[in-house]
Write a protein that holds these residues in place. Structure first.
Motif, mmCIF file in Angstrom:
data_model
loop_
_atom_site.group_PDB
_atom_site.id
_atom_site.type_symbol
_atom_site.label_atom_id
_atom_site.label_comp_id
_atom_site.label_asym_id
_atom_site.label_seq_id
_atom_site.Cartn_x
_atom_site.Cartn_y
_atom_site.Cartn_z
ATOM 1 N N TYR A 67 0.801 -1.195 -0.029
ATOM 2 C CA TYR A 67 0.028 0.185 -0.028
ATOM 3 C C TYR A 67 0.848 1.331 -0.022
ATOM 4 N N GLU A 68 0.325 2.223 -0.575
ATOM 5 C CA GLU A 68 0.921 3.435 -0.597
ATOM 6 C C GLU A 68 0.697 4.249 0.714
ATOM 7 N N GLN A 70 -0.828 7.049 1.433
ATOM 8 C CA GLN A 70 -2.041 7.664 1.706
ATOM 9 C C GLN A 70 -3.103 6.354 1.878
ATOM 10 N N GLN A 71 -2.755 5.438 1.310
ATOM 11 C CA GLN A 71 -3.762 4.101 1.520
ATOM 12 C C GLN A 71 -3.617 3.517 2.885
ATOM 13 N N GLU A 74 -5.453 5.360 5.645
ATOM 14 C CA GLU A 74 -6.963 5.229 5.627
ATOM 15 C C GLU A 74 -7.475 4.180 6.542
#
Length: 244
Positions: A67-68, A70-71, A74
């Motif tokens: 995952y990046e 920003q992901q 979340e």
């Protein structure tokens, strides 16, 4: 100050580990420092989380590296511990360093990447520490001793430490070869006579993870430079009792 009390992953006995809530609670409790774990996201950002997989401490699934940043932000990183912490997220290392500018805590940053990520991990982490002007308050540690050696060679002014989970033969010679002063050993893989010899060689001893009052008091008496604990409140009380 004597033995520095580091809150292991923040005040993790009472807050979800490696979150800003846990770090702030450690500061409020009077801890001398915090210990945090750093690894890379898919987009090569330094993120603060212990496990390589997400399931234990977040609502995410799979691996951190899938995952990046920003992901990853979340995901809920608090409700696994208790419902009131549902708004806690996985911090970026930059978030923690920005927060640390508002206090005087020492920061032990444990580097947890894979061995083939050494260069990328260094490139993600070292500039951040200098940008935030926190190099005087940071200790880098890792089980990847080669990575610690490379950091020490590149930035000799930084404080570094090796993490060990076994009783090493002649650790003072090994530390000298690497050029590192910090020896972060797993309890109870060190005898007092060995500790004395290491300290005579200028080694900074910091055992982990020390949650038993008996062990806390013993390591304070040994004059260890620091220790890592999930319960810094208890550890601080014992240090005060012993050191007056």
């Amino acid at each position: 100050m004597g033995t520095c009390m580091f809150a292991h992953r923040g005040l993790s006995a009472q807050y979800p580990e490696n979150t800003l809530a846990a770090f702030q609670a450690a500061a409020d409790a009077g801890a001398d420092g915090i210990e945090l774990d750093v690894q890379l996201s898919k987009d090569l950002q330094a993120v603060v989380i212990h496990d390589h997989s997400l399931e234990r401490t977040t609502t995410g699934t799979g691996f951190v590296k899938e995952y990046e940043l920003q992901q990853l932000k979340e995901f809920d990183a608090g409700s696994w511990f208790a419902p009131p912490f549902a708004n806690e997220t996985i911090p970026a290392l930059a978030d923690v360093l920005t927060w640390a500018k508002g206090n005087q805590l020492l920061l032990n940053i444990e580097l947890k990447g894979q061995v083939w990520e050494r260069s990328q991990l260094k490139e993600a982490v070292l500039p951040l520490v200098f940008e935030h002007e926190l190099q005087e308050r940071v200790i880098f540690s890792s089980f990847d001793h080669r990575l610690i050696y490379e950091i020490q060679k590149q930035e000799p002014q930084l404080e570094t430490a090796i993490l060990v989970a076994a009783a090493l033969h002649e650790p003072e010679r090994y530390l000298r070869d690497i050029g590192v002063r910090g020896y972060h050993f797993r309890v109870p893989f060190l005898l007092q006579e060995e500790a004395v010899r290491l300290q005579q060689h200028g080694v900074q001893l910091r055992p982990y993870t020390v949650n038993d009052p008996y062990w806390v008091e013993m390591f304070v008496k040994w004059g260890c430079a620091g220790l890592f604990t999930d319960d810094p409140v208890m550890a601080l009380q014992l240090r005060k009792k012993y050191e007056g």
